[in-house]
Motif scaffolding. Structure first.
Motif, PDB file in Angstrom:
ATOM      1  N   GLY A 172       0.799  -1.215   0.000  1.00  0.00           N
ATOM      2  CA  GLY A 172       0.000   0.000   0.000  1.00  0.00           C
ATOM      3  C   GLY A 172       0.833   1.266   0.000  1.00  0.00           C
ATOM      4  N   ILE A 173       2.132   1.114  -0.117  1.00  0.00           N
ATOM      5  CA  ILE A 173       3.045   2.250  -0.186  1.00  0.00           C
ATOM      6  C   ILE A 173       3.949   2.029  -1.389  1.00  0.00           C
ATOM      7  CG2 ILE A 173       4.932   3.474   0.958  1.00  0.00           C
ATOM      8  CD1 ILE A 173       3.731   2.537   3.630  1.00  0.00           C
ATOM      9  N   SER A 174       4.010   3.008  -2.266  1.00  0.00           N
ATOM     10  CA  SER A 174       4.846   2.931  -3.464  1.00  0.00           C
ATOM     11  C   SER A 174       4.543   1.621  -4.191  1.00  0.00           C
ATOM     12  CB  SER A 174       6.316   3.061  -3.068  1.00  0.00           C
ATOM     13  OG  SER A 174       7.150   3.103  -4.189  1.00  0.00           O
ATOM     14  N   SER A 175       5.574   0.960  -4.693  1.00  0.00           N
ATOM     15  CA  SER A 175       5.362  -0.324  -5.375  1.00  0.00           C
ATOM     16  C   SER A 175       5.716  -1.492  -4.463  1.00  0.00           C
ATOM     17  CB  SER A 175       6.201  -0.395  -6.653  1.00  0.00           C
ATOM     18  OG  SER A 175       7.573  -0.498  -6.337  1.00  0.00           O
ATOM     19  N   LEU A 176       5.727  -1.259  -3.150  1.00  0.00           N
ATOM     20  CA  LEU A 176       6.103  -2.321  -2.216  1.00  0.00           C
ATOM     21  C   LEU A 176       5.114  -3.477  -2.270  1.00  0.00           C
ATOM     22  CD1 LEU A 176       7.287  -0.370   0.945  1.00  0.00           C
ATOM     23  CD2 LEU A 176       8.666  -1.432  -0.845  1.00  0.00           C
ATOM     24  N   GLN A 177       5.672  -4.673  -2.336  1.00  0.00           N
ATOM     25  CA  GLN A 177       4.904  -5.914  -2.357  1.00  0.00           C
ATOM     26  C   GLN A 177       5.386  -6.797  -1.207  1.00  0.00           C
ATOM     27  OE1 GLN A 177       2.499  -6.909  -4.837  1.00  0.00           O
ATOM     28  NE2 GLN A 177       2.595  -4.742  -5.365  1.00  0.00           N
ATOM     29  N   PHE A 178       4.507  -7.659  -0.696  1.00  0.00           N
ATOM     30  CA  PHE A 178       4.924  -8.588   0.351  1.00  0.00           C
ATOM     31  C   PHE A 178       4.592 -10.015  -0.061  1.00  0.00           C
ATOM     32  CE2 PHE A 178       0.482  -8.461   1.488  1.00  0.00           C
ATOM     33  CZ  PHE A 178       0.223  -9.692   2.083  1.00  0.00           C
ATOM     34  N   VAL A 179       5.385 -10.928   0.478  1.00  0.00           N
ATOM     35  CA  VAL A 179       5.126 -12.359   0.360  1.00  0.00           C
ATOM     36  C   VAL A 179       5.317 -12.949   1.749  1.00  0.00           C
ATOM     37  CG1 VAL A 179       5.837 -14.553  -0.654  1.00  0.00           C
ATOM     38  CG2 VAL A 179       5.925 -12.469  -2.042  1.00  0.00           C
ATOM     39  N   LEU A 180       4.324 -13.674   2.222  1.00  0.00           N
ATOM     40  CA  LEU A 180       4.415 -14.406   3.487  1.00  0.00           C
ATOM     41  C   LEU A 180       4.444 -15.874   3.127  1.00  0.00           C
ATOM     42  CD1 LEU A 180       4.369 -14.182   6.626  1.00  0.00           C
ATOM     43  CD2 LEU A 180       1.905 -14.563   6.478  1.00  0.00           C
TER      44      LEU A 180
END
Length: 187
Positions: A172-180
Protein backbone atom coordinates in the motif's frame (compact mmCIF):
# COMPACT_ATOMS: atom_id res chain seq x y z
CA UNK A 1 11.96 10.42 3.78
CA UNK A 2 10.55 7.34 2.03
CA UNK A 3 7.74 6.86 4.54
CA UNK A 4 7.24 10.59 5.18
CA UNK A 5 8.34 10.54 8.82
CA UNK A 6 6.07 7.65 9.72
CA UNK A 7 8.77 4.99 9.84
CA UNK A 8 7.50 3.40 13.04
CA UNK A 9 3.91 3.18 11.73
CA UNK A 10 5.24 1.70 8.49
CA UNK A 11 7.29 -0.89 10.42
CA UNK A 12 4.29 -1.73 12.64
CA UNK A 13 2.29 -2.36 9.49
CA UNK A 14 5.02 -4.71 8.22
CA UNK A 15 5.17 -6.54 11.55
CA UNK A 16 1.40 -6.97 11.31
CA UNK A 17 1.80 -8.68 7.93
CA UNK A 18 4.04 -11.25 9.67
CA UNK A 19 1.28 -11.99 12.25
CA UNK A 20 3.72 -11.77 15.16
CA UNK A 21 2.48 -13.08 18.51
CA UNK A 22 3.84 -12.98 22.03
CA UNK A 23 6.69 -15.32 22.88
CA UNK A 24 7.93 -15.86 19.33
CA UNK A 25 11.57 -15.78 18.25
CA UNK A 26 12.22 -13.39 15.36
CA UNK A 27 15.14 -12.69 13.03
CA UNK A 28 15.27 -9.44 11.05
CA UNK A 29 17.62 -9.87 8.06
CA UNK A 30 19.03 -6.60 6.76
CA UNK A 31 17.80 -4.80 9.86
CA UNK A 32 19.36 -1.44 9.01
CA UNK A 33 18.90 0.96 11.91
CA UNK A 34 16.79 -1.58 13.82
CA UNK A 35 13.34 0.03 13.71
CA UNK A 36 11.51 -3.12 12.55
CA UNK A 37 13.39 -5.32 15.04
CA UNK A 38 12.40 -2.95 17.87
CA UNK A 39 8.75 -3.01 16.73
CA UNK A 40 8.92 -6.82 16.53
CA UNK A 41 10.30 -7.02 20.09
CA UNK A 42 7.43 -4.89 21.37
CA UNK A 43 4.98 -7.28 19.69
CA UNK A 44 6.57 -10.55 20.88
CA UNK A 45 7.03 -9.15 24.39
CA UNK A 46 9.34 -10.16 27.20
CA UNK A 47 8.90 -13.88 26.48
CA UNK A 48 9.96 -13.39 22.84
CA UNK A 49 13.42 -12.90 21.40
CA UNK A 50 14.51 -10.74 18.48
CA UNK A 51 17.78 -10.69 16.59
CA UNK A 52 18.73 -8.31 13.81
CA UNK A 53 21.56 -8.77 11.33
CA UNK A 54 23.02 -6.39 8.79
CA UNK A 55 26.12 -6.46 6.58
CA UNK A 56 26.95 -2.88 7.59
CA UNK A 57 28.76 -2.42 10.93
CA UNK A 58 27.55 1.21 10.93
CA UNK A 59 23.91 0.09 10.73
CA UNK A 60 24.46 -2.43 13.56
CA UNK A 61 25.98 0.34 15.71
CA UNK A 62 23.01 2.62 15.04
CA UNK A 63 20.50 -0.19 15.70
CA UNK A 64 22.22 -1.14 18.96
CA UNK A 65 22.21 2.49 20.09
CA UNK A 66 18.57 2.99 19.11
CA UNK A 67 17.42 -0.15 20.97
CA UNK A 68 19.47 0.83 24.01
CA UNK A 69 17.95 4.33 24.12
CA UNK A 70 14.47 2.79 23.81
CA UNK A 71 15.20 0.24 26.55
CA UNK A 72 14.31 -2.60 24.17
CA UNK A 73 16.23 -5.91 24.36
CA UNK A 74 17.14 -6.76 20.77
CA UNK A 75 20.44 -8.47 19.88
CA UNK A 76 22.14 -7.10 16.77
CA UNK A 77 24.94 -8.81 14.85
CA UNK A 78 27.06 -7.91 11.87
CA UNK A 79 26.40 -10.75 9.40
CA UNK A 80 25.39 -11.46 5.82
CA UNK A 81 22.08 -12.91 4.64
CA UNK A 82 23.65 -15.81 2.76
CA UNK A 83 25.48 -17.17 5.84
CA UNK A 84 23.25 -16.69 8.89
CA UNK A 85 25.13 -17.19 12.19
CA UNK A 86 22.28 -19.09 13.86
CA UNK A 87 21.36 -22.69 14.60
CA UNK A 88 18.98 -24.74 12.49
CA UNK A 89 15.28 -24.30 13.35
CA UNK A 90 15.91 -21.41 15.76
CA UNK A 91 13.25 -18.89 14.69
CA UNK A 92 9.47 -18.76 14.51
CA UNK A 93 9.59 -15.79 12.12
CA UNK A 94 12.16 -14.32 9.73
CA UNK A 95 11.69 -10.80 8.35
CA UNK A 96 13.38 -9.50 5.20
CA UNK A 97 12.32 -6.01 4.21
CA UNK A 98 13.72 -3.84 1.44
CA UNK A 99 16.82 -6.01 1.24
CA UNK A 100 16.52 -8.64 -1.53
CA UNK A 101 16.80 -6.12 -4.36
CA UNK A 102 20.35 -5.39 -3.19
CA UNK A 103 21.45 -9.02 -3.71
CA UNK A 104 22.49 -10.79 -6.93
CA UNK A 105 20.27 -13.77 -7.87
CA UNK A 106 22.67 -16.47 -6.61
CA UNK A 107 23.01 -14.71 -3.26
CA UNK A 108 19.20 -14.39 -3.05
CA UNK A 109 18.95 -18.15 -3.56
CA UNK A 110 21.47 -18.83 -0.78
CA UNK A 111 19.64 -16.35 1.47
CA UNK A 112 16.34 -18.19 0.90
CA UNK A 113 18.00 -21.53 1.73
CA UNK A 114 19.45 -20.00 4.90
CA UNK A 115 16.04 -18.63 5.89
CA UNK A 116 14.55 -22.09 5.49
CA UNK A 117 17.40 -23.59 7.55
CA UNK A 118 16.93 -21.25 10.54
CA UNK A 119 13.11 -21.42 10.54
CA UNK A 120 11.31 -23.84 12.82
CA UNK A 121 8.80 -26.22 11.19
CA UNK A 122 5.71 -24.12 10.37
CA UNK A 123 7.80 -20.97 10.88
CA UNK A 124 6.98 -17.91 8.78
CA UNK A 125 9.03 -15.64 6.57
CA UNK A 126 7.86 -12.20 5.49
CA UNK A 127 9.62 -10.69 2.48
CA UNK A 128 8.85 -7.09 1.50
CA UNK A 129 10.49 -5.37 -1.44
CA UNK A 130 9.92 -3.07 -4.37
CA UNK A 131 7.83 -4.95 -6.93
CA UNK A 132 8.53 -2.62 -9.85
CA UNK A 133 11.32 -0.24 -10.83
CA UNK A 134 11.08 3.08 -9.05
CA UNK A 135 10.51 6.08 -11.31
CA UNK A 136 13.56 8.25 -11.80
CA UNK A 137 11.83 11.55 -11.21
CA UNK A 138 11.44 13.97 -8.39
CA UNK A 139 13.77 15.25 -5.74
CA UNK A 140 14.82 11.89 -4.25
CA UNK A 141 15.69 10.36 -7.64
CA UNK A 142 18.79 12.56 -7.74
CA UNK A 143 20.14 10.90 -4.60
CA UNK A 144 19.09 7.26 -4.68
CA UNK A 145 17.50 4.73 -7.00
CA UNK A 146 16.07 1.43 -5.79
CA UNK A 147 16.14 -1.82 -7.66
CA UNK A 148 13.21 -4.20 -7.52
CA UNK A 149 12.29 -7.87 -7.31
CA UNK A 150 9.16 -9.15 -9.02
CA UNK A 151 6.87 -10.74 -6.38
CA UNK A 152 6.51 -13.83 -8.60
CA UNK A 153 10.28 -14.21 -8.46
CA UNK A 154 10.18 -14.00 -4.66
CA UNK A 155 7.49 -16.69 -4.51
CA UNK A 156 9.52 -18.94 -6.82
CA UNK A 157 12.71 -18.25 -4.86
CA UNK A 158 11.06 -19.18 -1.56
CA UNK A 159 9.34 -22.22 -3.08
CA UNK A 160 12.65 -23.55 -4.42
CA UNK A 161 14.09 -23.20 -0.92
CA UNK A 162 11.26 -25.25 0.63
CA UNK A 163 8.99 -22.42 1.75
CA UNK A 164 5.31 -22.31 0.72
CA UNK A 165 3.75 -18.91 -0.04
CA UNK A 166 0.51 -18.34 1.89
CA UNK A 167 -0.17 -14.64 1.30
CA UNK A 168 1.10 -11.95 -1.06
CA UNK A 169 0.10 -8.56 -2.37
CA UNK A 170 0.72 -4.85 -2.24
CA UNK A 171 1.78 -3.20 1.00
CA UNK A 172 0.00 0.00 0.00
CA UNK A 173 3.04 2.25 -0.19
CA UNK A 174 4.85 2.93 -3.46
CA UNK A 175 5.36 -0.32 -5.37
CA UNK A 176 6.10 -2.32 -2.22
CA UNK A 177 4.90 -5.91 -2.36
CA UNK A 178 4.92 -8.59 0.35
CA UNK A 179 5.13 -12.36 0.36
CA UNK A 180 4.42 -14.41 3.49
CA UNK A 181 5.56 -18.03 3.35
CA UNK A 182 5.64 -21.00 5.73
CA UNK A 183 8.27 -23.64 6.31
CA UNK A 184 7.02 -27.18 5.97
CA UNK A 185 9.94 -28.26 8.12
CA UNK A 186 11.53 -30.57 5.55
CA UNK A 187 15.21 -29.75 5.09
Amino acid sequence: LFTHRSDRAFRERLAGLAHLVGGESVLDIGCGTGTLAIVAKRQVGAAGTVFGIDASPAMIARATSKAGKAGIGVAFKNAVAEALPFADAQFDVVLSTLMLHHLPRKVRQQCAREIHRVLKPQGRVLVVDFGAPQRKSGFLAHFHWHGHVDPREIITLLDEAGLRSTESGPVGISSLQFVLAVSAGDR
